[in-house]
Design a protein around this motif. Structure first.
Motif, PDB file in Angstrom:
ATOM      1  N   GLY A  89     -40.038 -37.685  12.411  1.00 45.41           N
ATOM      2  CA  GLY A  89     -39.023 -38.090  11.545  1.00 45.41           C
ATOM      3  C   GLY A  89     -40.048 -38.209   9.943  1.00 45.41           C
ATOM      4  N   GLY A  90     -39.563 -39.039   9.278  1.00 46.03           N
ATOM      5  CA  GLY A  90     -40.890 -39.495   7.793  1.00 46.03           C
ATOM      6  C   GLY A  90     -40.590 -40.447   7.693  1.00 46.03           C
ATOM      7  N   LEU A  91     -41.454 -41.056   7.044  1.00 42.11           N
ATOM      8  CA  LEU A  91     -41.346 -42.063   5.874  1.00 42.11           C
ATOM      9  C   LEU A  91     -40.393 -42.083   4.367  1.00 42.11           C
ATOM     10  CD1 LEU A  91     -45.323 -43.248   5.824  1.00 42.11           C
ATOM     11  CD2 LEU A  91     -42.830 -44.502   7.223  1.00 42.11           C
ATOM     12  N   PRO A  92     -39.465 -42.855   4.253  1.00 41.04           N
ATOM     13  CA  PRO A  92     -38.570 -42.776   2.886  1.00 41.04           C
ATOM     14  C   PRO A  92     -39.155 -42.525   1.557  1.00 41.04           C
ATOM     15  CG  PRO A  92     -37.859 -44.439   3.885  1.00 41.04           C
ATOM     16  CD  PRO A  92     -39.287 -44.219   4.962  1.00 41.04           C
ATOM     17  N   GLY A  93     -39.086 -41.485   1.217  1.00 40.18           N
ATOM     18  CA  GLY A  93     -39.767 -41.241  -0.085  1.00 40.18           C
ATOM     19  C   GLY A  93     -38.881 -41.710  -1.477  1.00 40.18           C
ATOM     20  N   GLY A  94     -39.585 -41.666  -2.216  1.00 40.75           N
ATOM     21  CA  GLY A  94     -39.179 -41.825  -4.006  1.00 40.75           C
ATOM     22  C   GLY A  94     -39.560 -41.609  -5.361  1.00 40.75           C
ATOM     23  N   ASP A  95     -38.696 -41.490  -6.342  1.00 40.49           N
ATOM     24  CA  ASP A  95     -39.597 -40.885  -7.277  1.00 40.49           C
ATOM     25  C   ASP A  95     -39.313 -41.321  -8.975  1.00 40.49           C
ATOM     26  OD1 ASP A  95     -40.664 -39.036  -8.951  1.00 40.49           O
ATOM     27  OD2 ASP A  95     -39.224 -37.664  -8.937  1.00 40.49           O
ATOM     28  N   VAL A  96     -39.660 -42.363  -9.304  1.00 37.88           N
ATOM     29  CA  VAL A  96     -39.265 -42.478 -10.074  1.00 37.88           C
ATOM     30  C   VAL A  96     -39.980 -42.411 -11.184  1.00 37.88           C
ATOM     31  CG1 VAL A  96     -39.377 -44.892 -11.562  1.00 37.88           C
ATOM     32  CG2 VAL A  96     -38.635 -44.607  -9.030  1.00 37.88           C
ATOM     33  N   ARG A  97     -38.838 -42.296 -12.478  1.00 37.84           N
ATOM     34  CA  ARG A  97     -39.599 -41.975 -13.924  1.00 37.84           C
ATOM     35  C   ARG A  97     -39.147 -42.202 -15.300  1.00 37.84           C
ATOM     36  NH1 ARG A  97     -42.918 -37.689 -15.848  1.00 37.84           N
ATOM     37  NH2 ARG A  97     -42.125 -36.852 -17.940  1.00 37.84           N
ATOM     38  N   ALA A  98     -40.043 -43.746 -15.383  1.00 37.18           N
ATOM     39  CA  ALA A  98     -39.255 -44.195 -16.245  1.00 37.18           C
ATOM     40  C   ALA A  98     -39.608 -43.977 -17.801  1.00 37.18           C
ATOM     41  CB  ALA A  98     -39.391 -45.711 -16.183  1.00 37.18           C
ATOM     42  N   PRO A  99     -38.885 -44.153 -18.976  1.00 39.95           N
ATOM     43  CA  PRO A  99     -39.183 -44.289 -20.305  1.00 39.95           C
ATOM     44  C   PRO A  99     -40.098 -45.652 -20.963  1.00 39.95           C
ATOM     45  CG  PRO A  99     -36.959 -44.751 -19.885  1.00 39.95           C
ATOM     46  CD  PRO A  99     -37.710 -44.727 -18.482  1.00 39.95           C
ATOM     47  N   LEU A 100     -41.306 -45.146 -21.495  1.00 43.67           N
ATOM     48  CA  LEU A 100     -41.723 -46.137 -22.070  1.00 43.67           C
ATOM     49  C   LEU A 100     -41.187 -45.957 -23.621  1.00 43.67           C
ATOM     50  CD1 LEU A 100     -45.090 -46.370 -19.836  1.00 43.67           C
ATOM     51  CD2 LEU A 100     -43.298 -48.054 -19.724  1.00 43.67           C
ATOM     52  N   PRO A 101     -41.401 -47.047 -24.603  1.00 42.74           N
ATOM     53  CA  PRO A 101     -41.720 -47.196 -25.980  1.00 42.74           C
ATOM     54  C   PRO A 101     -43.212 -46.440 -26.627  1.00 42.74           C
ATOM     55  CG  PRO A 101     -41.199 -49.672 -25.210  1.00 42.74           C
ATOM     56  CD  PRO A 101     -40.661 -48.197 -24.098  1.00 42.74           C
ATOM     57  N   HIS A 102     -43.203 -45.118 -26.869  1.00 43.84           N
ATOM     58  CA  HIS A 102     -44.728 -45.087 -27.607  1.00 43.84           C
ATOM     59  C   HIS A 102     -45.002 -46.343 -29.383  1.00 43.84           C
ATOM     60  CE1 HIS A 102     -47.380 -43.033 -29.087  1.00 43.84           C
ATOM     61  NE2 HIS A 102     -47.730 -41.911 -29.407  1.00 43.84           N
ATOM     62  N   VAL A 103     -46.230 -47.191 -28.333  1.00 44.29           N
ATOM     63  CA  VAL A 103     -46.380 -48.489 -29.640  1.00 44.29           C
ATOM     64  C   VAL A 103     -47.317 -47.928 -31.115  1.00 44.29           C
ATOM     65  CG1 VAL A 103     -48.163 -49.959 -29.624  1.00 44.29           C
ATOM     66  CG2 VAL A 103     -47.233 -49.753 -27.246  1.00 44.29           C
ATOM     67  N   LEU A 104     -47.501 -46.581 -30.888  1.00 40.23           N
ATOM     68  CA  LEU A 104     -48.376 -46.451 -31.856  1.00 40.23           C
ATOM     69  C   LEU A 104     -47.059 -45.523 -32.729  1.00 40.23           C
ATOM     70  CD1 LEU A 104     -51.796 -45.804 -31.355  1.00 40.23           C
ATOM     71  CD2 LEU A 104     -50.867 -47.180 -32.430  1.00 40.23           C
ATOM     72  N   ALA A 117     -41.824 -38.357   0.658  1.00 37.89           N
ATOM     73  CA  ALA A 117     -41.509 -39.004   2.177  1.00 37.89           C
ATOM     74  C   ALA A 117     -42.323 -38.052   3.166  1.00 37.89           C
ATOM     75  CB  ALA A 117     -40.040 -37.581   2.627  1.00 37.89           C
ATOM     76  N   ALA A 118     -43.726 -38.756   3.374  1.00 38.57           N
ATOM     77  CA  ALA A 118     -43.703 -38.228   4.662  1.00 38.57           C
ATOM     78  C   ALA A 118     -44.175 -38.233   5.495  1.00 38.57           C
ATOM     79  CB  ALA A 118     -45.476 -39.626   4.684  1.00 38.57           C
ATOM     80  N   ASP A 119     -45.234 -37.345   6.575  1.00 37.74           N
ATOM     81  CA  ASP A 119     -44.036 -37.139   8.076  1.00 37.74           C
ATOM     82  C   ASP A 119     -45.007 -38.543   8.826  1.00 37.74           C
ATOM     83  OD1 ASP A 119     -43.388 -34.569   7.717  1.00 37.74           O
ATOM     84  OD2 ASP A 119     -44.792 -33.476   7.839  1.00 37.74           O
ATOM     85  N   LEU A 120     -44.035 -38.735  10.280  1.00 38.24           N
ATOM     86  CA  LEU A 120     -44.109 -39.903  10.744  1.00 38.24           C
ATOM     87  C   LEU A 120     -43.386 -39.058  12.432  1.00 38.24           C
ATOM     88  CD1 LEU A 120     -44.641 -43.232  11.458  1.00 38.24           C
ATOM     89  CD2 LEU A 120     -42.040 -42.742  11.092  1.00 38.24           C
ATOM     90  N   ARG A 121     -44.697 -39.507  13.346  1.00 37.31           N
ATOM     91  CA  ARG A 121     -44.746 -39.271  14.537  1.00 37.31           C
ATOM     92  C   ARG A 121     -44.906 -40.604  15.264  1.00 37.31           C
ATOM     93  NH1 ARG A 121     -44.949 -33.706  14.953  1.00 37.31           N
ATOM     94  NH2 ARG A 121     -46.265 -32.860  13.327  1.00 37.31           N
ATOM     95  N   THR A 122     -43.629 -40.982  16.029  1.00 39.33           N
ATOM     96  CA  THR A 122     -44.251 -42.261  17.294  1.00 39.33           C
ATOM     97  C   THR A 122     -43.743 -41.850  18.746  1.00 39.33           C
ATOM     98  OG1 THR A 122     -41.335 -42.819  16.886  1.00 39.33           O
ATOM     99  CG2 THR A 122     -42.984 -43.018  14.796  1.00 39.33           C
ATOM    100  N   ALA A 123     -43.955 -42.787  19.085  1.00 40.32           N
ATOM    101  CA  ALA A 123     -43.463 -42.508  21.089  1.00 40.32           C
ATOM    102  C   ALA A 123     -43.135 -44.606  20.965  1.00 40.32           C
ATOM    103  CB  ALA A 123     -44.957 -41.927  21.874  1.00 40.32           C
ATOM    104  N   VAL A 124     -41.790 -44.508  22.021  1.00 41.44           N
ATOM    105  CA  VAL A 124     -41.309 -45.510  21.765  1.00 41.44           C
ATOM    106  C   VAL A 124     -42.042 -45.782  23.586  1.00 41.44           C
ATOM    107  CG1 VAL A 124     -39.464 -45.638  20.921  1.00 41.44           C
ATOM    108  CG2 VAL A 124     -39.994 -44.823  23.228  1.00 41.44           C
ATOM    109  N   PRO A 125     -42.530 -47.562  23.622  1.00 43.15           N
ATOM    110  CA  PRO A 125     -43.318 -47.756  24.882  1.00 43.15           C
ATOM    111  C   PRO A 125     -43.223 -47.277  25.676  1.00 43.15           C
ATOM    112  CG  PRO A 125     -42.771 -49.551  23.433  1.00 43.15           C
ATOM    113  CD  PRO A 125     -42.272 -48.436  22.496  1.00 43.15           C
ATOM    114  N   GLY A 126     -43.543 -46.989  26.687  1.00 45.08           N
ATOM    115  CA  GLY A 126     -43.709 -46.730  28.778  1.00 45.08           C
ATOM    116  C   GLY A 126     -43.709 -47.311  29.611  1.00 45.08           C
ATOM    117  N   LEU A 127     -42.828 -47.177  30.490  1.00 48.39           N
ATOM    118  CA  LEU A 127     -43.293 -48.414  31.444  1.00 48.39           C
ATOM    119  C   LEU A 127     -43.853 -47.586  32.982  1.00 48.39           C
ATOM    120  CD1 LEU A 127     -43.009 -51.252  32.374  1.00 48.39           C
ATOM    121  CD2 LEU A 127     -40.569 -50.841  33.066  1.00 48.39           C
ATOM    122  N   ALA A 128     -45.008 -48.562  33.240  1.00 51.21           N
ATOM    123  CA  ALA A 128     -45.029 -48.065  35.035  1.00 51.21           C
ATOM    124  C   ALA A 128     -45.627 -49.158  35.744  1.00 51.21           C
ATOM    125  CB  ALA A 128     -46.672 -47.766  33.701  1.00 51.21           C
ATOM    126  N   LEU A 129     -45.300 -48.918  36.689  1.00 52.54           N
ATOM    127  CA  LEU A 129     -44.601 -50.104  37.735  1.00 52.54           C
ATOM    128  C   LEU A 129     -45.228 -49.342  38.982  1.00 52.54           C
ATOM    129  CD1 LEU A 129     -41.226 -50.982  37.020  1.00 52.54           C
ATOM    130  CD2 LEU A 129     -42.833 -52.450  36.608  1.00 52.54           C
TER     131      LEU A 129
END
Length: 173
Positions: A89-104, A117-129
Motif C-alpha cells: 500500500g502506502g503511507l498517506p501523503g499531503g500537500d499544503v500551500r499556505a499564503p504568507l503576508p509579504h513583510v516588505l 504518498a510513499a510505497d509501503l510493503r509489509t508482511a504480517v508476522p507468521g507462526l512456526a510450530l
C-alpha cells in the motif's frame, strides 16, 4: 447477408467493444492512492481572505498471496504453520500551500509543504510450530517417537518504505 442484418451486427459489435473498453478503463483497483481534497472555498469567500490549499492522499492497501508452507524432513508439522501475508500500500501523503503576508511590500508569498504518498510493503508476522513427536517408527509399533521439546517461533513482521517531503517558499497564487 442483408444490409440491415450487417448494420445490426456491426452496431452490436461496436457496443460490446465500447462497453469492454469502458470497463477496463475505469477499474478502481488500478489507483494506488485516493485523493482527499479539503474544500476551503466557502471560507475564502465568507472571510474575503486567501486560505491555505490542503489536499491529501490515502493509500489503497492491496493484500498479496501468502507465502506457502514448506515441509521439512523429520518434522511432523510444516515449517511455516501460519504463513506471513504480504500487504502493499502506502503511507498517506499531503500537500499544503499556505499564503504568507509579504513583510516588505504588497502581495503574498507562499509556503508549501509536500509529502507525497510513499510505497509501503509489509508482511504480517507468521507462526512456526513443531511438536515433540517425530515420524511414525516401525520399531515402536507404528507410534511416533519423541523428538524433544515442542518449539514455537514467531516470524518477524516486515516493513519497508522510503518516505520523503519537500518544503518550498516563493511568490505565487
Amino acid at each position: 447477408m442483408k444490409p440491415t442484418t450487417r448494420g445490426t451486427l456491426a452496431a452490436a459489435v461496436t457496443c460490446v467493444a465500447a462497453a469492454a473498453a469502458a470497463a477496463t478503463a475505469a477499474t478502481p483497483a488500478a489507483a494506488s492512492t485516493v485523493p482527499v481534497p479539503l474544500p476551503l472555498d466557502g471560507v475564502e469567500r465568507s472571510l474575503h481572505m486567501e486560505m491555505p490549499h490542503v489536499a491529501g492522499e490515502l493509500p489503497v492497501p492491496v493484500p498479496g498471496a501468502p507465502e506457502g508452507t514448506r515441509f521439512a524432513e523429520g518434522h511432523l508439522l510444516p515449517e511455516r504453520t501460519l504463513p506471513r501475508l504480504p500487504v502493499s500500500g502506502g503511507l498517506p501523503g499531503g500537500d499544503v500551500r499556505a499564503p504568507l503576508p509579504h513583510v516588505l511590500g504588497e502581495g503574498f508569498d507562499h509556503l508549501g509543504v509536500s509529502a507525497p504518498a510513499a510505497d509501503l510493503r509489509t508482511a504480517v508476522p507468521g507462526l512456526a510450530l513443531d511438536t515433540p513427536l517425530g515420524r511414525p517408527d516401525a520399531e515402536n509399533g507404528g507410534l511416533p517417537s519423541l523428538g524433544g521439546e515442542p518449539r514455537a517461533a514467531l516470524d518477524t513482521p516486515l516493513l519497508r518504505t522510503v518516505p520523503g517531503a519537500e518544503i518550498v517558499t516563493g511568490p505565487g497564487a
